[in-house]
Design an enzyme around this catalytic site. Structure first.
Site, PDB file in Angstrom:
ATOM      1  N   SER A 580       0.865  -1.182   0.000  1.00  0.00           N
ATOM      2  CA  SER A 580       0.000   0.000   0.000  1.00  0.00           C
ATOM      3  C   SER A 580       0.897   1.225   0.000  1.00  0.00           C
ATOM      4  O   SER A 580       2.033   1.178   0.495  1.00  0.00           O
ATOM      5  CB  SER A 580      -0.874   0.006   1.250  1.00  0.00           C
ATOM      6  OG  SER A 580      -1.456   1.284   1.440  1.00  0.00           O
ATOM      7  N   TYR A 593      -3.728   0.094  10.377  1.00  0.00           N
ATOM      8  CA  TYR A 593      -3.632  -0.360   8.990  1.00  0.00           C
ATOM      9  C   TYR A 593      -2.236  -0.105   8.413  1.00  0.00           C
ATOM     10  O   TYR A 593      -1.580  -1.007   7.880  1.00  0.00           O
ATOM     11  CB  TYR A 593      -4.695   0.366   8.154  1.00  0.00           C
ATOM     12  CG  TYR A 593      -4.572   0.169   6.667  1.00  0.00           C
ATOM     13  CD1 TYR A 593      -4.950  -1.031   6.076  1.00  0.00           C
ATOM     14  CD2 TYR A 593      -4.083   1.186   5.840  1.00  0.00           C
ATOM     15  CE1 TYR A 593      -4.836  -1.222   4.708  1.00  0.00           C
ATOM     16  CE2 TYR A 593      -3.960   1.000   4.475  1.00  0.00           C
ATOM     17  CZ  TYR A 593      -4.339  -0.198   3.909  1.00  0.00           C
ATOM     18  OH  TYR A 593      -4.226  -0.381   2.557  1.00  0.00           O
TER      19      TYR A 593
END
Ligand SMILES: [Zn+2]
Length: 704
Positions: A580, A593
């Site tokens: 990510s 996250y």
């Protein structure tokens, strides 16, 4: 008899009895050409009548000549390649029958068989581009309007038995003739024509070691005769085998845990095969294979090899046979595979002609293990599965042949001459280059979601076999059906899998090993996303992120490692983590996250270091804001992100991310799939420990 202390006496499997499936109402409206196709499809779609791709059918029909306008007799005969069960009208070659008959002036004897093939295109009618097959003379030289040639197990059983000719007399009296083995070609056509002329009134001829050829006055008559002959042979063999065990009786029973044993063995064996390209495996424990491999006569019969040319071209003459104990000993497996390859090389050297093509792949195609079953390995999944099915045909043939006499294999030199036939070699040379990922196996976690599905599609389109792992079973089924429709059922498998569950991850990899033979490409993609300021981040939310994104990646990579290590001598493997932007750029209000993603990215670097000695490459693709098709973006995350920016969660959100990027472009699942494909294959063979951002440009994520 074959007495053995532990022989069990389950009765032998029997031959299926085909029956006519002719639909007179449907057929009534058909043209003569359509009737030929109908008959062919009926015959070929019944595996008791002929093996896949085996056999051919023909009709001699009157057509209008495009040049003269006159009525001419045209032979419609199944062309080269294809399968009569699924063929369409364009699968038939069409040739002037008069010209075909005139070819005999060029025929001087058996040495001219290859030369005669070259004349066939000169007989083409109406510019039909479908090439005529080498069996064309069998059809053109017979004086019958409708001719079928098929390879039914029940008749090849007669054709490959010392008692076959006598059995044929007992079944059919004088109604069916018998020709000794002869390689297909013009000479066989001439011999057949002369035999039929010398035996007026016969209905068909058994071709020893090969199959049967039969004929009729119209399409239905021809079809029903073919079916009846097979049924009569099958009934006779079933009567002969009734109440007796096959192959001297069972000495090894099917093992209860054979599926798990096979999964482990497939990985080891696949890793020990040699060649420029990796192969795909197929395991089966069908009833034929378990009966045969567990029998007293197994070793003796397996060594004789297959008989029908259609069989051994797919299976090689003889299988490699192993004991279950061999599977645990790497040195024994290596020695047995080496011995098989040496044996193949010796066969090539014994039989080669001065102009023979170079030796082909010496690895075994069929590997048999009593109690465990049949493993086949080939360039792609369909070829591996079909090779296995052809071996099951060969087992049926051996069972029937042994019931009425002794099974006879094909003469070695004859087999070699077919395998290394120069015209066959020319066909192989014309084959298109395989796609880059043919022979490769990919496992994609989160495979039913947006990025996972796009990635699977990309890998499938390049020839890979793919196992989709996902928690969402309904989406998995949906994805599987869609991919099977597009790429065929052979190349796609699924496993219900929560990547945080150690046992489920192990089971998904075991499925992949059993179904394909291992894993070469792992795409760790299953993910979640969450947002919360640090003080509102519960331990549960923290752990959930780290369970899925860090531990999930760890568990899948750990399972992939031994399977990829097994392939070290054939290139190792490629692991791709879907990371990510937030793995490298700090994220406000998403610490759980982002830190979990960062952990996964660092795990990738560590594994790149550990995997390198075995050719295992580990790389990361960092997407950002891939909204289309994403399950993560379907739920709360979309609301949270839109809320954080104070915008509408619909189109405005997508515009927000587009405008935030340096290149002002949307990032789509297909863009991520393209980067995964780059890391999956040879394009990135010299790249490991790397990271590729696919985020339309984001300064915070620039590597430094
Ligand atoms: Zn044939």
């Amino acid at each position: 008899m074959n007495a053995h202390p532990s022989v069990l006496s389950a009765p032998a499997l029997s031959f299926a009895i085909p029956s006519s499936r002719w639909d007179a109402t449907a057929a009534a409206a058909m043209s003569p050409e359509a009737l030929l196709l109908y008959r062919s499809n009926l015959l070929g779609s019944d595996l008791t009548i002929t093996n896949f791709g085996g056999g051919n059918t023909s009709a001699k029909l009157m057509e209008t000549d495009p040049l003269t306008g006159e009525q001419v007799e045209i032979l419609w005969v199944k062309g080269s390649g294809g399968d009569i069960g699924s063929m369409k009208l364009d699968g038939f070659a069409t040739l002037y029958q008069e010209k075909l008959l005139g070819l005999e002036r060029h025929y001087g004897g058996p040495d001219d068989d290859d030369k005669m093939v070259g004349y066939l295109p000169h007989c083409t009618f109406n510019l039909n581009g479908r090439a005529a097959s080498i069996d064309t003379p069998l059809h053109s030289l017979l004086p019958f309007a409708h001719v079928d040639h098929v390879h039914p197990d029940a008749i090849i059983a007669l054709a490959a038995s010392s008692g076959g000719e006598e059995a044929a007399k007992a079944i059919w009296g004088g109604r069916v003739g018998w020709l000794p083995w002869k390689r297909p070609g013009y000479t066989l056509g001439v011999q057949l024509r002369d035999y039929v002329a010398a035996h007026p009134g016969i209905e068909a001829v058994v071709l020893a070691g090969h199959g049967v050829i039969s004929w009729g006055t119209d399409a239905r008559d021809c079809y029903e005769r073919t079916v009846r002959l097979i049924a009569e042979a099958a009934e006779y063999l079933n009567k002969g085998m009734a109440g007796k065990p096959a192959f001297g009786g069972q000495v090894v029973a099917p093992l209860a845990d054979r599926a798990a044993i096979a999964a482990k063995a497939m990985v080891k064996l696949r890793g020990l095969l040699t060649g420029a390209r990796t192969k795909i495996g197929h395991w089966s424990d069908d009833a034929e294979t378990m009966e045969f491999t567990g029998s007293a006569d197994f070793a003796r019969l397996a060594a004789i090899g297959t008989s029908c040319p259609d069989h051994f071209l797919r299976t090689k003459i003889a299988p490699l046979t192993l004991d279950v104990a061999d599977l645990d000993d790497a040195s024994v497996l290596t020695a047995k595979l080496d011995a098989y390859r040496a044996g193949y090389k010796a066969y090539y050297e014994r039989c080669r002609r001065p102009n023979s093509p170079a030796m082909r792949d010496p690895n075994p195609v069929v590997i048999l293990v009593p109690g465990v079953g049949r493993m086949t390995f080939a360039a792609d999944k369909t070829t591996a599965r079909l090779a296995g099915e052809f071996y099951a045909n060969a087992i049926n043939v051996m069972r029937g042949a042994e019931a009425i006499g002794s099974y006879i294999g094909l003469d070695e030199q004859e087999a070699f001459d077919i395998e290394y036939w120069l015209l066959e070699e020319a066909k192989l040379q014309r084959m298109p280059k395989p796609k880059p990922l043919v022979g490769k196996i990919a496992l994609v976690t989160g495979g039913a979601g947006g990025i996972g599905r796009a990635t699977a599609a990309r890998l499938l389109s390049e020839g890979a076999c793919v196992l989709l792992a996902d928690r969402d079973e309904a989406s998995l089924e949906d994805a599987k059906a869609a991919f099977a429709g597009q790429y065929g059922r052979d190349v796609i498998r699924t496993a219900a899998c929560d990547v945080t569950d150690e046992a489920q991850v192990a089971a998904a990899f075991e499925t992949c090993a059993r179904e394909f033979g291992g894993v070469d490409i792992l795409v760790a993609n299953a993910g979640i996303a969450s947002a919360a300021p640090i003080e509102e981040t519960t331990t549960e939310l923290w752990r959930r992120n780290h369970d899925v994104l860090a531990e999930g990646y760890f568990l899948t990579a750990r399972s992939a490692f031994p399977m990829m290590k097994a392939m070290a001598s054939q290139g190792g493997g490629s692991i791709i983590f879907i990371g990510s932007k937030n793995a490298v750029a700090a994220a406000k209000n998403a610490s759980a996250y982002a830190s979990a993603k960062a952990a996964a990215n660092h795990l990738a670097r560590c594994l790149a270091l550990e995997g390198a000695p075995f050719g295992i490459r580990v790389n990361v693709v960092n997407p950002d804001a891939v909204i289309k098709g994403s399950k993560i973006w379907d739920g709360d995350w979309r609301q949270e992100r839109a809320g954080a920016y104070g915008i509408d969660p619909g189109a405005e959100l997508e515009a927000h991310y587009r405008n935030r990027s340096l290149l002002k472009r949307d990032v789509l699942p297909e863009d991520i799939a393209e980067a995964v494909y780059f890391f999956a294959g040879e394009l990135s063979a010299k790249s490991t420990g790397n990271m590729l951002n696919v985020d339309a440009g984001n300064e915070q994520a620039f590597p430094r």
